[in-house]
Design a protein around this motif. Structure first.
Motif, PDB file in Angstrom:
ATOM      1  N   TRP A   1     -96.209  -6.715  84.379  1.00 52.59           N
ATOM      2  CA  TRP A   1     -95.905  -7.427  85.983  1.00 52.59           C
ATOM      3  C   TRP A   1     -96.754  -6.751  87.370  1.00 52.59           C
ATOM      4  O   TRP A   1     -97.191  -7.680  88.199  1.00 52.59           O
ATOM      5  CB  TRP A   1     -94.333  -6.851  86.002  1.00 52.59           C
ATOM      6  CG  TRP A   1     -94.085  -7.639  86.197  1.00 52.59           C
ATOM      7  CD1 TRP A   1     -93.085  -7.913  87.479  1.00 52.59           C
ATOM      8  CD2 TRP A   1     -93.335  -8.649  85.473  1.00 52.59           C
ATOM      9  NE1 TRP A   1     -92.157  -9.536  87.643  1.00 52.59           N
ATOM     10  CE2 TRP A   1     -92.029  -9.824  86.205  1.00 52.59           C
ATOM     11  CE3 TRP A   1     -93.922  -9.544  84.467  1.00 52.59           C
ATOM     12  CZ2 TRP A   1     -92.167 -11.003  85.690  1.00 52.59           C
ATOM     13  CZ3 TRP A   1     -93.416 -10.475  83.579  1.00 52.59           C
ATOM     14  CH2 TRP A   1     -92.447 -11.369  84.794  1.00 52.59           C
TER      15      TRP A   1
ATOM     16  N   ILE B   1     -87.731 -15.028  74.249  1.00 55.66           N
ATOM     17  CA  ILE B   1     -89.208 -14.396  75.939  1.00 55.66           C
ATOM     18  C   ILE B   1     -90.132 -13.871  75.509  1.00 55.66           C
ATOM     19  O   ILE B   1     -89.744 -12.551  74.674  1.00 55.66           O
ATOM     20  CB  ILE B   1     -88.091 -13.741  76.679  1.00 55.66           C
ATOM     21  CG1 ILE B   1     -87.313 -14.875  76.943  1.00 55.66           C
ATOM     22  CG2 ILE B   1     -88.915 -13.357  78.131  1.00 55.66           C
ATOM     23  CD1 ILE B   1     -85.953 -14.040  78.630  1.00 55.66           C
ATOM     24  N   ARG B   2     -90.990 -13.850  75.429  1.00 58.66           N
ATOM     25  CA  ARG B   2     -92.811 -12.511  74.973  1.00 58.66           C
ATOM     26  C   ARG B   2     -93.852 -12.918  75.142  1.00 58.66           C
ATOM     27  O   ARG B   2     -94.144 -13.799  75.405  1.00 58.66           O
ATOM     28  CB  ARG B   2     -93.581 -13.153  73.072  1.00 58.66           C
ATOM     29  CG  ARG B   2     -91.819 -13.393  72.500  1.00 58.66           C
ATOM     30  CD  ARG B   2     -92.358 -13.596  70.597  1.00 58.66           C
ATOM     31  NE  ARG B   2     -90.686 -13.521  69.906  1.00 58.66           N
ATOM     32  CZ  ARG B   2     -91.079 -14.197  68.491  1.00 58.66           C
ATOM     33  NH1 ARG B   2     -92.187 -14.346  67.805  1.00 58.66           N
ATOM     34  NH2 ARG B   2     -90.076 -13.841  67.664  1.00 58.66           N
ATOM     35  N   LEU B   3     -93.904 -11.587  75.347  1.00 63.90           N
ATOM     36  CA  LEU B   3     -95.390 -10.971  76.426  1.00 63.90           C
ATOM     37  C   LEU B   3     -96.484 -11.267  75.238  1.00 63.90           C
ATOM     38  O   LEU B   3     -95.972 -10.424  74.138  1.00 63.90           O
ATOM     39  CB  LEU B   3     -94.867  -9.903  76.797  1.00 63.90           C
ATOM     40  CG  LEU B   3     -96.889  -9.338  77.639  1.00 63.90           C
ATOM     41  CD1 LEU B   3     -96.771 -10.380  78.709  1.00 63.90           C
ATOM     42  CD2 LEU B   3     -96.567  -8.095  78.171  1.00 63.90           C
TER      43      LEU B   3
ATOM     44  N   GLN C   1     -94.052 -19.290  81.089  1.00 70.32           N
ATOM     45  CA  GLN C   1     -93.345 -19.173  82.424  1.00 70.32           C
ATOM     46  C   GLN C   1     -94.531 -18.157  83.030  1.00 70.32           C
ATOM     47  O   GLN C   1     -94.171 -18.432  84.636  1.00 70.32           O
ATOM     48  CB  GLN C   1     -92.181 -18.238  81.750  1.00 70.32           C
ATOM     49  CG  GLN C   1     -91.616 -17.931  83.129  1.00 70.32           C
ATOM     50  CD  GLN C   1     -90.920 -19.291  84.189  1.00 70.32           C
ATOM     51  OE1 GLN C   1     -90.061 -20.157  83.324  1.00 70.32           O
ATOM     52  NE2 GLN C   1     -90.266 -18.615  84.506  1.00 70.32           N
ATOM     53  N   TYR C   2     -95.579 -17.289  82.907  1.00 66.56           N
ATOM     54  CA  TYR C   2     -96.190 -16.861  83.228  1.00 66.56           C
ATOM     55  C   TYR C   2     -97.639 -16.504  82.945  1.00 66.56           C
ATOM     56  O   TYR C   2     -97.200 -15.907  81.912  1.00 66.56           O
ATOM     57  CB  TYR C   2     -95.473 -15.279  83.922  1.00 66.56           C
ATOM     58  CG  TYR C   2     -94.924 -15.400  84.967  1.00 66.56           C
ATOM     59  CD1 TYR C   2     -94.410 -15.717  86.313  1.00 66.56           C
ATOM     60  CD2 TYR C   2     -93.275 -14.524  83.770  1.00 66.56           C
ATOM     61  CE1 TYR C   2     -93.251 -15.421  86.986  1.00 66.56           C
ATOM     62  CE2 TYR C   2     -92.097 -14.529  85.442  1.00 66.56           C
ATOM     63  CZ  TYR C   2     -92.362 -15.411  86.863  1.00 66.56           C
ATOM     64  OH  TYR C   2     -91.438 -15.371  87.319  1.00 66.56           O
TER      65      TYR C   2
ATOM     66  N   ARG D   1     -85.020 -10.006  78.857  1.00 63.06           N
ATOM     67  CA  ARG D   1     -85.682 -10.160  77.473  1.00 63.06           C
ATOM     68  C   ARG D   1     -85.060  -9.308  76.296  1.00 63.06           C
ATOM     69  O   ARG D   1     -84.600  -9.363  75.082  1.00 63.06           O
ATOM     70  CB  ARG D   1     -87.391  -9.015  77.407  1.00 63.06           C
ATOM     71  CG  ARG D   1     -87.521  -9.583  76.017  1.00 63.06           C
ATOM     72  CD  ARG D   1     -88.981  -8.978  76.615  1.00 63.06           C
ATOM     73  NE  ARG D   1     -89.723  -8.480  75.713  1.00 63.06           N
ATOM     74  CZ  ARG D   1     -89.547  -7.839  74.280  1.00 63.06           C
ATOM     75  NH1 ARG D   1     -88.931  -6.503  75.056  1.00 63.06           N
ATOM     76  NH2 ARG D   1     -90.238  -7.429  73.591  1.00 63.06           N
TER      77      ARG D   1
ATOM     78  N   PHE E   1     -94.081  -5.479  79.516  1.00 65.59           N
ATOM     79  CA  PHE E   1     -93.620  -5.905  80.479  1.00 65.59           C
ATOM     80  C   PHE E   1     -94.003  -5.084  81.854  1.00 65.59           C
ATOM     81  O   PHE E   1     -94.836  -6.061  82.924  1.00 65.59           O
ATOM     82  CB  PHE E   1     -92.637  -6.356  81.026  1.00 65.59           C
ATOM     83  CG  PHE E   1     -91.868  -7.506  79.301  1.00 65.59           C
ATOM     84  CD1 PHE E   1     -92.272  -8.692  80.281  1.00 65.59           C
ATOM     85  CD2 PHE E   1     -91.638  -7.783  78.193  1.00 65.59           C
ATOM     86  CE1 PHE E   1     -91.928 -10.286  79.315  1.00 65.59           C
ATOM     87  CE2 PHE E   1     -91.556  -8.430  76.860  1.00 65.59           C
ATOM     88  CZ  PHE E   1     -91.756  -9.643  78.111  1.00 65.59           C
TER      89      PHE E   1
ATOM     90  N   ILE F   1     -86.703  -9.750  84.495  1.00 61.54           N
ATOM     91  CA  ILE F   1     -87.312 -10.602  83.464  1.00 61.54           C
ATOM     92  C   ILE F   1     -87.014  -9.060  82.258  1.00 61.54           C
ATOM     93  O   ILE F   1     -86.473  -9.924  81.035  1.00 61.54           O
ATOM     94  CB  ILE F   1     -88.452 -10.195  83.416  1.00 61.54           C
ATOM     95  CG1 ILE F   1     -89.008 -11.049  82.215  1.00 61.54           C
ATOM     96  CG2 ILE F   1     -89.112  -9.146  83.225  1.00 61.54           C
ATOM     97  CD1 ILE F   1     -88.786 -12.539  82.836  1.00 61.54           C
ATOM     98  N   GLU F   2     -87.209  -8.359  81.902  1.00 64.36           N
ATOM     99  CA  GLU F   2     -86.525  -7.105  80.977  1.00 64.36           C
ATOM    100  C   GLU F   2     -84.890  -6.922  80.615  1.00 64.36           C
ATOM    101  O   GLU F   2     -84.949  -7.611  79.738  1.00 64.36           O
ATOM    102  CB  GLU F   2     -86.804  -5.480  81.443  1.00 64.36           C
ATOM    103  CG  GLU F   2     -88.384  -4.869  81.817  1.00 64.36           C
ATOM    104  CD  GLU F   2     -88.983  -4.299  81.965  1.00 64.36           C
ATOM    105  OE1 GLU F   2     -87.909  -3.182  82.996  1.00 64.36           O
ATOM    106  OE2 GLU F   2     -89.680  -4.054  81.381  1.00 64.36           O
TER     107      GLU F   2
ATOM    108  N   GLN G   1     -98.705  -9.244  70.856  1.00 56.72           N
ATOM    109  CA  GLN G   1     -97.614  -9.576  71.029  1.00 56.72           C
ATOM    110  C   GLN G   1     -97.688  -7.764  71.959  1.00 56.72           C
ATOM    111  O   GLN G   1     -97.727  -7.308  71.409  1.00 56.72           O
ATOM    112  CB  GLN G   1     -96.593  -9.821  70.118  1.00 56.72           C
ATOM    113  CG  GLN G   1     -94.939  -9.834  70.916  1.00 56.72           C
ATOM    114  CD  GLN G   1     -94.089 -10.451  70.104  1.00 56.72           C
ATOM    115  OE1 GLN G   1     -94.813 -11.324  69.397  1.00 56.72           O
ATOM    116  NE2 GLN G   1     -92.545 -10.256  70.399  1.00 56.72           N
TER     117      GLN G   1
ATOM    118  N   VAL H   1     -96.732 -14.709  79.665  1.00 58.73           N
ATOM    119  CA  VAL H   1     -95.176 -14.700  79.154  1.00 58.73           C
ATOM    120  C   VAL H   1     -94.770 -15.977  78.231  1.00 58.73           C
ATOM    121  O   VAL H   1     -95.164 -16.940  79.664  1.00 58.73           O
ATOM    122  CB  VAL H   1     -94.363 -14.638  80.332  1.00 58.73           C
ATOM    123  CG1 VAL H   1     -93.016 -13.835  80.048  1.00 58.73           C
ATOM    124  CG2 VAL H   1     -94.720 -12.970  80.186  1.00 58.73           C
TER     125      VAL H   1
END
Length: 315
Positions: A184, A217-219, A244-245, A210, A180, A206-207, A176, A233
């Motif tokens: 991005w 919301i996690r990456l 989402q992405y 988050r 971002f 997005i930041e 994790q 994401v």
């Protein structure tokens, strides 16, 4: 008719009560929280509504005005009536009848309604669709999404299993990440090159989101030796983990970075959830299926879920 039933317009003074209701609802997600909805408030003329009975909230309708049309909020993929445990089929019929009177009195001539897909429900909550169709609403758009029923869907295709294997041999690790900005950069380049498009959210947006929802919301990224090869994401929507992405570099595509991330999320991080949703694969108002995109999702074991929209002529 419930004489205590009242529908009124949302105001900023209602924000706390609105946000407190969403997590107690049967079909709301954090996307219906005002802190999420209002990040792009400058783009829409908000006209959200609150339904109350005996002075207590029984439903929320995230919405905006577009001329003489009230539409499910334009900033949300889905945004029908968010309902609590007190909402019965009979009460929903009464609520929709009161909604008709309220919208007519406010000068609206039609309602465009994006129903909340059933996979996002904590328990069945489709009485809104029944009540609207009973009053003459018609389905006008059908988008196709793809979701994995975690632990119950078909297995990864041979090529996806091979991708996971290649990633392991390449030494890729899934972690994790809070970076971002680095992801991005990859996402923007990939969307631009492949589709001539840009992410729905800017990096700043997005930041910001988050910051409001750090647990939602996690990456997750895959890389080796300090090199980022891909990331996903996810939006945590309770029973549903929504992608989402997702994007990777050329090296990541060669080494199966995204295959490895999806595998790890399903097998460990979110193994206790119900659905893993990849989002829609349709364009042109739902009329055209991007077959290549849907096939990629199906190779992970995902199958079709519908995102339906309805139009209600109020005239």
């Amino acid at each position: 008719m419930n004489k205590s039933l009242n529908i009124r317009r949302y105001t900023q003074r209602d924000a706390d009560a609105w946000n407190a209701f969403v997590p107690t609802s049967g079909n709301g997600t954090f996307l219906h929280d005002r802190r999420f909805m209002d990040y792009h408030s400058d783009r829409f003329e908000d006209h959200s509504l609150i339904a109350e009975a005996d002075g207590k909230i029984i439903a929320l309708l995230p919405a905006n005005r577009a001329g003489d049309t009230l539409q499910s909020h334009g900033g949300l993929t889905y945004g029908g009536l968010v309902t609590g445990p007190a909402m019965s089929a009979e009460l929903m019929i009464e609520t929709v009848s009161a909604l008709y009177d309220t919208l007519r009195a406010s000068g609206f001539k039609r309602l465009l309604y994006k129903a909340i897909p059933h996979i996002f429900h904590q328990y069945p909550a489709e009485q809104d669709i029944y009540a609207l169709v009973q009053r003459g609403a018609q389905m006008v758009r059908c988008d196709l999404s793809s979701a994995i029923a975690i632990g119950r869907s078909p297995k990864f295709s041979k090529s996806k299993r091979q991708g996971v294997s290649r990633a392991g041999k390449a030494g890729l690790k899934v972690t994790q990440s809070d970076d971002f900005a680095a992801f991005w950069h990859i996402l923007t380049a990939r969307l631009g090159d492949a589709h001539g498009a840009a992410p729905t959210h800017s990096l700043a947006e997005i930041e910001q989101l988050r910051g409001h929802f750090p647990d939602k919301i996690r990456l997750y990224v895959a890389g080796a030796g300090g090199s980022l090869q891909g990331g996903i994401v996810v939006f945590d929507c309770g029973p549903v983990v929504h992608v989402q992405y997702m994007a990777s570099t050329e090296d990541g595509r060669r080494d199966g970075a995204l295959d490895l991330i999806v595998s790890r999320l399903l097998d460990s991080v979110y193994s206790g959830r119900t659905w893993f949703n990849f989002g829609i694969s349709t364009t042109d108002g739902g009329r055209t299926l991007n077959t290549g995109l849907s096939r990629q999702k199906e190779m992970f074991g995902a199958r079709s879920i519908l995102f339906n929209q309805y139009e209600w002529d109020l005239s």
